[in-house]
Motif scaffolding. Structure first.
Motif, PDB file in Angstrom:
ATOM      1  N   GLN A 105      -1.445 -15.784   6.454  1.00 41.12           N
ATOM      2  CA  GLN A 105      -2.692 -14.772   6.166  1.00 41.12           C
ATOM      3  C   GLN A 105      -0.969 -13.474   5.699  1.00 41.12           C
ATOM      4  OE1 GLN A 105      -5.225 -13.553   9.291  1.00 41.12           O
ATOM      5  NE2 GLN A 105      -5.175 -16.267   9.734  1.00 41.12           N
ATOM      6  N   GLU A 106      -1.033 -12.908   4.575  1.00 48.08           N
ATOM      7  CA  GLU A 106      -0.588 -12.245   4.329  1.00 48.08           C
ATOM      8  C   GLU A 106      -0.716 -10.957   4.601  1.00 48.08           C
ATOM      9  OE1 GLU A 106      -0.145 -12.980  -0.618  1.00 48.08           O
ATOM     10  OE2 GLU A 106       0.149 -14.727   0.347  1.00 48.08           O
ATOM     11  N   PRO A 107       0.476 -10.285   5.470  1.00 48.13           N
ATOM     12  CA  PRO A 107       0.274  -9.234   6.350  1.00 48.13           C
ATOM     13  C   PRO A 107       0.145  -7.963   4.014  1.00 48.13           C
ATOM     14  CG  PRO A 107       2.657  -9.787   6.175  1.00 48.13           C
ATOM     15  CD  PRO A 107       1.835 -10.840   5.141  1.00 48.13           C
ATOM     16  N   THR A 108       0.069  -6.169   4.775  1.00 51.83           N
ATOM     17  CA  THR A 108       0.404  -5.545   4.389  1.00 51.83           C
ATOM     18  C   THR A 108       1.355  -4.980   4.520  1.00 51.83           C
ATOM     19  OG1 THR A 108      -1.994  -5.355   3.836  1.00 51.83           O
ATOM     20  CG2 THR A 108      -0.509  -2.764   2.861  1.00 51.83           C
ATOM     21  N   LEU A 109       2.112  -4.238   2.936  1.00 48.70           N
ATOM     22  CA  LEU A 109       3.718  -3.285   3.261  1.00 48.70           C
ATOM     23  C   LEU A 109       2.630  -2.558   2.748  1.00 48.70           C
ATOM     24  CD1 LEU A 109       6.667  -3.687   3.087  1.00 48.70           C
ATOM     25  CD2 LEU A 109       5.972  -2.127   2.229  1.00 48.70           C
ATOM     26  N   VAL A 110       2.918  -1.017   4.220  1.00 45.28           N
ATOM     27  CA  VAL A 110       2.734   0.339   4.004  1.00 45.28           C
ATOM     28  C   VAL A 110       4.383   1.191   3.628  1.00 45.28           C
ATOM     29  CG1 VAL A 110       1.729   2.388   4.086  1.00 45.28           C
ATOM     30  CG2 VAL A 110       0.547   0.216   5.333  1.00 45.28           C
ATOM     31  N   LEU A 111       3.766   1.650   2.230  1.00 47.18           N
ATOM     32  CA  LEU A 111       4.624   2.569   2.002  1.00 47.18           C
ATOM     33  C   LEU A 111       4.208   3.933   2.554  1.00 47.18           C
ATOM     34  CD1 LEU A 111       6.169   1.132  -1.031  1.00 47.18           C
ATOM     35  CD2 LEU A 111       7.389   0.699   1.176  1.00 47.18           C
ATOM     36  N   PHE A 112       5.032   4.631   3.752  1.00 43.90           N
ATOM     37  CA  PHE A 112       4.542   6.143   3.789  1.00 43.90           C
ATOM     38  C   PHE A 112       5.999   7.114   3.951  1.00 43.90           C
ATOM     39  CE2 PHE A 112       6.154   5.094   7.844  1.00 43.90           C
ATOM     40  CZ  PHE A 112       6.467   5.289   8.460  1.00 43.90           C
ATOM     41  N   GLU A 169       0.710  -1.638  -0.019  1.00 40.39           N
ATOM     42  CA  GLU A 169      -0.156   0.158   0.327  1.00 40.39           C
ATOM     43  C   GLU A 169       0.654   1.201  -0.149  1.00 40.39           C
ATOM     44  OE1 GLU A 169      -3.848   1.802   2.736  1.00 40.39           O
ATOM     45  OE2 GLU A 169      -2.671  -0.299   3.063  1.00 40.39           O
ATOM     46  N   ASP A 170       1.039   2.063  -1.442  1.00 36.96           N
ATOM     47  CA  ASP A 170       1.551   3.048  -1.103  1.00 36.96           C
ATOM     48  C   ASP A 170       0.715   4.506  -0.893  1.00 36.96           C
ATOM     49  OD1 ASP A 170       3.636   4.734  -1.607  1.00 36.96           O
ATOM     50  OD2 ASP A 170       3.959   4.033  -3.668  1.00 36.96           O
ATOM     51  N   ARG A 171       1.221   4.836   0.485  1.00 29.58           N
ATOM     52  CA  ARG A 171       1.239   6.061   0.718  1.00 29.58           C
ATOM     53  C   ARG A 171       1.695   7.406   0.583  1.00 29.58           C
ATOM     54  NH1 ARG A 171      -1.555   4.514   6.488  1.00 29.58           N
ATOM     55  NH2 ARG A 171      -2.568   2.363   5.815  1.00 29.58           N
ATOM     56  N   ARG A 172       3.302   6.863  -0.027  1.00 27.41           N
ATOM     57  CA  ARG A 172       3.697   7.853  -0.537  1.00 27.41           C
ATOM     58  C   ARG A 172       3.366   9.031  -0.532  1.00 27.41           C
ATOM     59  NH1 ARG A 172       8.662   5.378  -3.253  1.00 27.41           N
ATOM     60  NH2 ARG A 172       6.479   3.958  -4.093  1.00 27.41           N
ATOM     61  N   THR A 226       0.590   6.961  15.806  1.00 29.26           N
ATOM     62  CA  THR A 226       1.021   7.408  14.523  1.00 29.26           C
ATOM     63  C   THR A 226       2.471   7.005  14.101  1.00 29.26           C
ATOM     64  OG1 THR A 226       0.037   9.748  15.271  1.00 29.26           O
ATOM     65  CG2 THR A 226       1.921   9.872  13.915  1.00 29.26           C
ATOM     66  N   ALA A 227       2.384   7.073  12.520  1.00 32.10           N
ATOM     67  CA  ALA A 227       4.070   6.055  11.921  1.00 32.10           C
ATOM     68  C   ALA A 227       4.750   7.817  11.629  1.00 32.10           C
ATOM     69  CB  ALA A 227       3.531   5.382  10.869  1.00 32.10           C
ATOM     70  N   THR A 228       6.291   7.868  12.327  1.00 28.84           N
ATOM     71  CA  THR A 228       6.906   8.907  11.658  1.00 28.84           C
ATOM     72  C   THR A 228       8.207   7.944  11.557  1.00 28.84           C
ATOM     73  OG1 THR A 228       7.747   8.981  13.438  1.00 28.84           O
ATOM     74  CG2 THR A 228       6.236  10.647  13.256  1.00 28.84           C
ATOM     75  N   SER A 229       8.865   8.834  10.355  1.00 34.49           N
ATOM     76  CA  SER A 229      10.011   8.494   9.615  1.00 34.49           C
ATOM     77  C   SER A 229      10.871   7.882  10.886  1.00 34.49           C
ATOM     78  CB  SER A 229      11.117   9.481   9.140  1.00 34.49           C
ATOM     79  OG  SER A 229      11.072  10.780   9.522  1.00 34.49           O
ATOM     80  N   ALA A 230      10.501   9.238  11.830  1.00 40.03           N
ATOM     81  CA  ALA A 230      12.062   8.615  13.103  1.00 40.03           C
ATOM     82  C   ALA A 230      11.797   7.712  14.473  1.00 40.03           C
ATOM     83  CB  ALA A 230      11.410   9.901  14.723  1.00 40.03           C
ATOM     84  N   GLN A 284      -2.231  -5.230  11.426  1.00 39.94           N
ATOM     85  CA  GLN A 284      -1.492  -6.170  10.644  1.00 39.94           C
ATOM     86  C   GLN A 284      -0.412  -5.733   9.929  1.00 39.94           C
ATOM     87  OE1 GLN A 284      -3.010 -10.694  10.248  1.00 39.94           O
ATOM     88  NE2 GLN A 284      -3.844 -10.942  12.626  1.00 39.94           N
ATOM     89  N   LYS A 285       0.119  -4.793   9.906  1.00 44.10           N
ATOM     90  CA  LYS A 285       0.561  -4.530   8.491  1.00 44.10           C
ATOM     91  C   LYS A 285       1.823  -3.612   9.154  1.00 44.10           C
ATOM     92  CE  LYS A 285      -3.785  -2.012   6.200  1.00 44.10           C
ATOM     93  NZ  LYS A 285      -4.485  -1.282   6.145  1.00 44.10           N
ATOM     94  N   VAL A 286       3.095  -3.682   7.858  1.00 44.19           N
ATOM     95  CA  VAL A 286       4.502  -3.411   8.094  1.00 44.19           C
ATOM     96  C   VAL A 286       4.144  -1.752   7.587  1.00 44.19           C
ATOM     97  CG1 VAL A 286       6.761  -3.423   7.820  1.00 44.19           C
ATOM     98  CG2 VAL A 286       5.853  -5.677   8.134  1.00 44.19           C
ATOM     99  N   TYR A 287       5.102  -1.405   8.223  1.00 48.99           N
ATOM    100  CA  TYR A 287       4.829   0.130   7.922  1.00 48.99           C
ATOM    101  C   TYR A 287       5.857   0.869   7.531  1.00 48.99           C
ATOM    102  CZ  TYR A 287      -0.061   1.262   8.917  1.00 48.99           C
ATOM    103  OH  TYR A 287      -1.268   1.057   9.032  1.00 48.99           O
ATOM    104  N   ILE A 288       6.562   1.631   6.471  1.00 46.91           N
ATOM    105  CA  ILE A 288       8.427   1.872   6.672  1.00 46.91           C
ATOM    106  C   ILE A 288       8.081   3.118   5.724  1.00 46.91           C
ATOM    107  CG2 ILE A 288       9.833   1.266   4.786  1.00 46.91           C
ATOM    108  CD1 ILE A 288       9.271  -1.767   5.106  1.00 46.91           C
ATOM    109  N   ASP A 289       9.029   3.879   6.261  1.00 43.52           N
ATOM    110  CA  ASP A 289       9.440   4.914   5.144  1.00 43.52           C
ATOM    111  C   ASP A 289      10.855   4.208   4.803  1.00 43.52           C
ATOM    112  OD1 ASP A 289      10.772   7.071   4.525  1.00 43.52           O
ATOM    113  OD2 ASP A 289       9.427   8.350   6.134  1.00 43.52           O
ATOM    114  N   LEU A 290      10.734   4.773   3.516  1.00 41.82           N
ATOM    115  CA  LEU A 290      12.325   4.435   2.215  1.00 41.82           C
ATOM    116  C   LEU A 290      13.099   5.125   3.014  1.00 41.82           C
ATOM    117  CD1 LEU A 290      10.931   3.370  -0.469  1.00 41.82           C
ATOM    118  CD2 LEU A 290      11.000   1.792   1.147  1.00 41.82           C
ATOM    119  N   SER A 291      12.997   6.214   3.735  1.00 40.94           N
ATOM    120  CA  SER A 291      15.038   6.896   3.738  1.00 40.94           C
ATOM    121  C   SER A 291      15.342   6.097   5.013  1.00 40.94           C
ATOM    122  CB  SER A 291      13.879   8.062   4.698  1.00 40.94           C
ATOM    123  OG  SER A 291      12.709   8.187   5.822  1.00 40.94           O
TER     124      SER A 291
END
Length: 275
Positions: A93-100, A13-16, A110-114, A124-131
């Motif tokens: 059950q496959e998780p969703t990976l969220v790009l933000f 899921e691309d939220r960038r 709240t998810a932050t890059s920090a 059941q989601k993985v959150y990653i800021d590609l920075s």
């Protein structure tokens, strides 16, 4: 890591770039929006054009990183679907990976890059800021694509723990414990996620021949770089074991390596092992 030209996961899921007009470049975005409304154009298309007029090199680099983590996620899906079916007699059950980018909302707050990459068991989601990809190299001196693959696999490891009921059992056992005792259980949960990342690497390479020379060393270097003792020493000049969150560099390297060398889920009981 051999990843280019391979299929990525459909569970990304691309939220960038969310944040409305900021996508179009501040005041410039507002101007484009007004022009679109006045002359009947599609404001979103105009804003996209404005966004694409600059930073094309960064966009290409960012898209490549996004494709990379998508391929890694697909590899985790292939491995864990196989292991759940063959060894656990369960459906994975496959998780969703969220790009933000910057900040985002997760089921856990709240998810932050920090905060860095994390797994939220509530949605059941993985959150990653590609920075974070760049931080591994610049801040932690842990370069290489497989260093990032290890991070993704670690977070997916937490999803595996959630599906198997391990996470809930740990949270239940922590009730009534002292802060130090509860924290130790959290550390052992993290070390098991490192072990599961190693198990993934073992089976992904057996299934797809993904590893190149130096890949495992990249993962071990990353595990070493983000050990609690090393991070604490660098930030404050001394180590406080009771404040650990993920384990020492030595522990993180040990458990990832054990998972990779054995590929055996039965070898990963970090709660009984004294290491």
């Amino acid at each position: 890591m051999r990843w280019q030209g391979r299929q990525g996961s459909g569970n990304v899921e691309d939220r960038r770039g969310r944040g409305g007009l900021a996508i179009g470049g501040g005041i410039g975005g507002v101007v484009l929006l007004i022009l679109g409304l006045l002359f009947g154009g599609n404001p979103s298309e105009l804003i996209n054009v404005g966004s694409q007029s600059g930073g094309q090199v960064n966009d290409v680099e960012s898209d490549q990183k996004a494709q990379f983590v998508s391929v890694v996620l697909q590899d985790t899906e292939d491995v864990w679907n196989k292991l759940f079916a063959e060894q656990l007699n369960q459906d994975y059950q496959e998780p969703t990976l969220v790009l933000f980018s910057g900040t985002d909302q997760s089921g856990c707050g709240t998810a932050t890059s920090a905060t860095g990459p994390f797994y939220c068991p509530l949605d059941q989601k993985v959150y990653i800021d590609l920075s974070f990809y760049d931080q591994l190299q610049s801040r932690f001196s842990a370069p290489g694509d497989f260093a990032m693959a290890y991070v993704v696999a670690h977070e997916v490891g937490h999803h595996v723990q959630q599906l198997l009921g391990i996470t809930d059992q740990v949270r239940q056992n922590q009730r009534g414990m002292s802060k130090a005792q509860a924290n130790e259980l959290s550390v052992r949960l993290e070390l098991q996620a490192d072990f599961l990342a190693g198990v993934w690497a073992h089976h992904a390479d057996a299934m797809k021949n993904i590893l190149e020379g130096g890949d495992i060393e990249e993962a071990l270097n990353a595990a070493n770089a983000i050990g609690d003792d090393r991070l604490q020493m660098e930030s404050q000049g001394y180590v406080v074991p009771d404040a650990f969150t993920h384990g020492t560099s030595k522990q993180r390297m040990y458990w990832f390596k054990k998972g990779y060398q054995t590929g055996d889920l039965n070898q990963g009981d970090t709660f009984k092992n004294a290491e």
